[in-house]
Scaffold this motif. Structure first.
Motif, short mmCIF file in Angstrom:
data_model
loop_
_atom_site.label_atom_id
_atom_site.label_comp_id
_atom_site.label_asym_id
_atom_site.label_seq_id
_atom_site.Cartn_x
_atom_site.Cartn_y
_atom_site.Cartn_z
N GLY A 109 -28.45 2.70 -11.84
CA GLY A 109 -29.37 3.68 -11.28
C GLY A 109 -29.49 3.62 -9.77
N TYR A 110 -28.71 2.74 -9.12
CA TYR A 110 -28.77 2.65 -7.67
C TYR A 110 -27.96 3.77 -7.02
CZ TYR A 110 -31.11 -1.84 -7.36
OH TYR A 110 -32.05 -2.83 -7.41
N ILE A 111 -28.53 4.34 -5.96
CA ILE A 111 -27.81 5.31 -5.14
C ILE A 111 -27.87 4.82 -3.70
CG2 ILE A 111 -28.12 7.28 -6.70
CD1 ILE A 111 -30.44 8.23 -4.94
N VAL A 112 -26.74 4.90 -3.01
CA VAL A 112 -26.64 4.37 -1.65
C VAL A 112 -26.05 5.45 -0.76
CG1 VAL A 112 -25.58 2.60 -0.19
CG2 VAL A 112 -26.33 2.02 -2.51
N PHE A 113 -26.68 5.66 0.41
CA PHE A 113 -26.21 6.63 1.40
C PHE A 113 -25.89 5.90 2.69
CE2 PHE A 113 -27.04 9.22 5.14
CZ PHE A 113 -26.24 10.33 4.89
N VAL A 114 -24.78 6.28 3.33
CA VAL A 114 -24.41 5.77 4.64
C VAL A 114 -24.06 6.96 5.51
CG1 VAL A 114 -22.82 4.28 5.92
CG2 VAL A 114 -23.53 3.63 3.63
N THR A 115 -24.60 6.97 6.73
CA THR A 115 -24.25 8.06 7.64
C THR A 115 -22.76 8.02 7.94
OG1 THR A 115 -24.77 6.75 9.62
CG2 THR A 115 -26.54 8.14 8.73
N GLY A 116 -22.21 9.15 8.32
CA GLY A 116 -20.78 9.25 8.58
C GLY A 116 -20.30 8.36 9.70
#
Length: 182
Positions: A109-116
């Motif tokens: 259930g983990y979601i991870v975002f990284v800027t471009g």
């Protein structure tokens, strides 16, 4: 080097010393740990609300507010009924608030975002769309989707990353069919 970012909390910090050359007497420094908690008026995350029927796919908004200083990454754990819902993936919206990419773990259930760029980016609004498959066996009802673990990161002046606790977390829902109590 895949240019992804991760934040970790050490299990233990131990003060120690380093001897250079033959040694000698030098002042010692004690190791300290700084825990940065959510700040009033800081970054907050909210899970939106959507409706769908058993067997359908829905896109649940992940909404950020209070992002004045910029974020370089987001790490959230979505907590939901895994018997009725399946996390498929997470995406940026067609017109993204932040430029970057999401990764989702279907099992945890983990979601991870990284800027471009890996650098801080400002912007508030729908930063992600969590794709859920409503299982064909799901009964009509309102299924909460909350945020368990949550951190966001910012690039520091010395080009390192600092991790922060959000100021506020707000749960959302996925309503299946006519709704009602699950």
């Amino acid at each position: 080097a895949d240019n992804n970012q991760a934040s970790f909390n050490p299990a233990k910090l131990t003060a120690g010393s380093i001897t250079v050359g033959i040694g000698g007497t030098t002042p010692t420094t004690t190791a300290t740990t700084t825990t940065i908690t959510g700040q009033t008026g800081g970054v907050s995350f909210e899970v939106g609300t959507v409706k769908g029927n058993a067997g359908e796919t829905v896109y649940l908004p992940i909404i950020m507010s209070g992002n004045q200083d910029g974020v370089s990454g987001i790490n959230l754990e979505l907590v939901f009924d895994k018997n009725s819902l399946e996390l498929v993936d997470c995406y940026t919206d067609d017109v993204p608030v932040l430029s970057g990419s999401w990764t989702a773990s279907k099992t945890s259930g983990y979601i991870v975002f990284v800027t471009g760029t890996g650098r801080n980016a400002t912007g508030n609004g729908t930063v992600g769309l969590a794709e859920f498959k409503i299982k064909s066996t799901a009964t009509d009802g309102v299924y909460p989707v909350s945020i368990g673990y949550a951190k966001y990161s910012q690039q520091t002046a010395d080009n390192n990353q600092a991790s922060f606790n959000p100021a506020k977390l707000t749960a959302g829902t996925i309503t299946v069919g006519a709704g009602g109590t699950v």
